[in-house]
Motif scaffolding. Structure first.
Motif, PDB file in Angstrom:
ATOM      1  N   VAL A 296       1.114   9.885  -4.518  1.00 27.81           N
ATOM      2  CA  VAL A 296       0.814   8.652  -5.199  1.00 27.81           C
ATOM      3  C   VAL A 296      -0.400   7.691  -4.028  1.00 27.81           C
ATOM      4  N   ASP A 297      -1.347   7.186  -4.295  1.00 28.10           N
ATOM      5  CA  ASP A 297      -2.180   6.443  -3.441  1.00 28.10           C
ATOM      6  C   ASP A 297      -2.703   5.264  -4.157  1.00 28.10           C
ATOM      7  N   THR A 298      -2.052   4.095  -3.971  1.00 28.67           N
ATOM      8  CA  THR A 298      -2.588   2.911  -4.608  1.00 28.67           C
ATOM      9  C   THR A 298      -2.264   1.651  -3.823  1.00 28.67           C
ATOM     10  N   SER A 299      -2.500   0.460  -4.265  1.00 26.26           N
ATOM     11  CA  SER A 299      -2.251  -0.823  -3.543  1.00 26.26           C
ATOM     12  C   SER A 299      -2.134  -1.845  -4.176  1.00 26.26           C
TER      13      SER A 299
ATOM     14  N   ALA B  35       0.844  -1.004 -13.825  1.00 29.10           N
ATOM     15  CA  ALA B  35       0.956   0.430 -13.200  1.00 29.10           C
ATOM     16  C   ALA B  35       1.609   1.006 -14.024  1.00 29.10           C
TER      17      ALA B  35
ATOM     18  N   TYR C 231       0.551   5.339   0.591  1.00 33.09           N
ATOM     19  CA  TYR C 231      -0.362   6.595   0.858  1.00 33.09           C
ATOM     20  C   TYR C 231       0.425   7.764   0.645  1.00 33.09           C
TER      21      TYR C 231
ATOM     22  N   THR D 253       1.239  -7.773 -11.300  1.00 34.60           N
ATOM     23  CA  THR D 253       1.114  -6.386 -11.823  1.00 34.60           C
ATOM     24  C   THR D 253       2.357  -6.033 -12.512  1.00 34.60           C
TER      25      THR D 253
ATOM     26  N   SER E  59      -3.010  -6.618 -13.683  1.00 34.16           N
ATOM     27  CA  SER E  59      -3.103  -5.128 -13.929  1.00 34.16           C
ATOM     28  C   SER E  59      -1.847  -4.494 -14.287  1.00 34.16           C
TER      29      SER E  59
ATOM     30  N   GLU F  37       0.816  -1.355   0.007  1.00 33.39           N
ATOM     31  CA  GLU F  37      -0.106  -0.005   0.056  1.00 33.39           C
ATOM     32  C   GLU F  37       1.040   1.242   0.143  1.00 33.39           C
TER      33      GLU F  37
ATOM     34  N   TYR G 281      -0.662   5.537 -12.780  1.00 32.85           N
ATOM     35  CA  TYR G 281      -2.041   5.084 -13.000  1.00 32.85           C
ATOM     36  C   TYR G 281      -1.989   3.597 -12.926  1.00 32.85           C
ATOM     37  N   HIS G 282      -2.644   3.085 -11.857  1.00 33.01           N
ATOM     38  CA  HIS G 282      -2.841   1.559 -11.564  1.00 33.01           C
ATOM     39  C   HIS G 282      -4.272   0.931 -11.977  1.00 33.01           C
TER      40      HIS G 282
END
Length: 253
Positions: free
Chosen positions: A20-23, A209, A5, A30, A207, A3, A217-218
């Motif tokens: 960036v916020d993603t997991s 990223a 944040y 990925t 997926s 993760e 962009y994920h």
């Protein structure tokens, strides 16, 4: 599993990734793509705990990496870098055995189960006949497969790889990514790897990223293709990229 944040990282006035916020989840393969110099390797090294010069938070299995002890981190995450390993007189099976270091006793003695894991890791990358050879007598691609075997022997829930297919021919690229796909889908591992092989990413990953101008962009592969981010990444007309994306859409219909 991984993760990010409010994650930002860069060098001096050059911001590679900004807020960036993603997991990246369990059981997911990925691909991390982007132009050279946009921060792919930098991001992987930060997640691996090798670059702490960032703001925001990186969590592995709900734990901040900034608070993890080295052994805990080594049991959680394995990282295969692009660095070429050429160690004279060190056999391949010994290199792979280093992956068991977080689990051996205080004097580093391996048990039978550790030896079985090492053997299985070497077999899984198709390098059984190379086990007793030394790294300085092998090609870049062969060495790369041994380093991946070392990461497999480490037996972690998270695996990061920086351009693992860069020294491999086409057949071996697909075999390697098939192995990574199996680790994600059948063993529930979180696998994130950087690559320039867009066809491999589109065909075999769950997926993508994509790093571009400080943003990450994920999206799932179908969502990434339909978003237009891949086409915009190259910023110039590129018929081969257009055909790849069009072919992916056609195959999914």
């Amino acid at each position: 599993m991984i993760e990010l944040y409010d994650f930002s990282i860069g060098y001096g006035s050059c911001m590679l990734l900004d807020k960036v916020d993603t997991s990246f989840g369990k059981g997911q393969l990925t691909a991390l793509i982007g132009r050279n110099g946009t921060g792919k390797s930098t991001l992987l090294r930060a997640i691996a705990g090798l670059n702490r010069h960032y703001s925001g938070e990186v969590l592995l299995n709900d734990r901040k990496i900034s608070g993890m002890q080295p052994q805990e981190l080594a049991r959680t995450l394995a990282f295969v870098t692009t660095e070429r390993t050429r160690i004279p007189n060190l056999r391949c099976e010994d290199v792979v055995a280093i992956g068991r270091a977080p689990y051996t006793n205080w004097i580093g003695r391996m048990q039978d189960i550790d030896r079985r894991i090492v053997t299985d890791a070497i077999r899984s990358v198709g390098m059984e006949s190379y086990a007793l050879r030394t790294m300085d007598t092998m090609s870049d691609g062969e060495c790369q497969r041994i380093m991946i075997a070392r990461a497999l022997a480490q037996d972690t829930p998270v695996i990061l790889l920086d351009e693992p297919t860069s020294f491999l021919d086409m057949l071996n690229r697909y075999e390697l990514v098939s192995l990574l796909q199996s680790l994600a889908h059948n063993q529930g591992k979180c696998v994130l790897f950087s690559t320039h092989e867009l066809d491999v990413a589109l065909q075999m990953c769950d997926s993508i990223a994509l790093v571009d101008d400080g943003a990450l962009y994920h999206l799932s592969v179908p969502e990434m293709v339909s978003s237009g981010h891949i086409q915009r990444l190259f910023r110039t007309p590129n018929l081969s990229i257009e055909r790849l994306c069009a072919s992916f859409i056609t195959d999914r219909q």
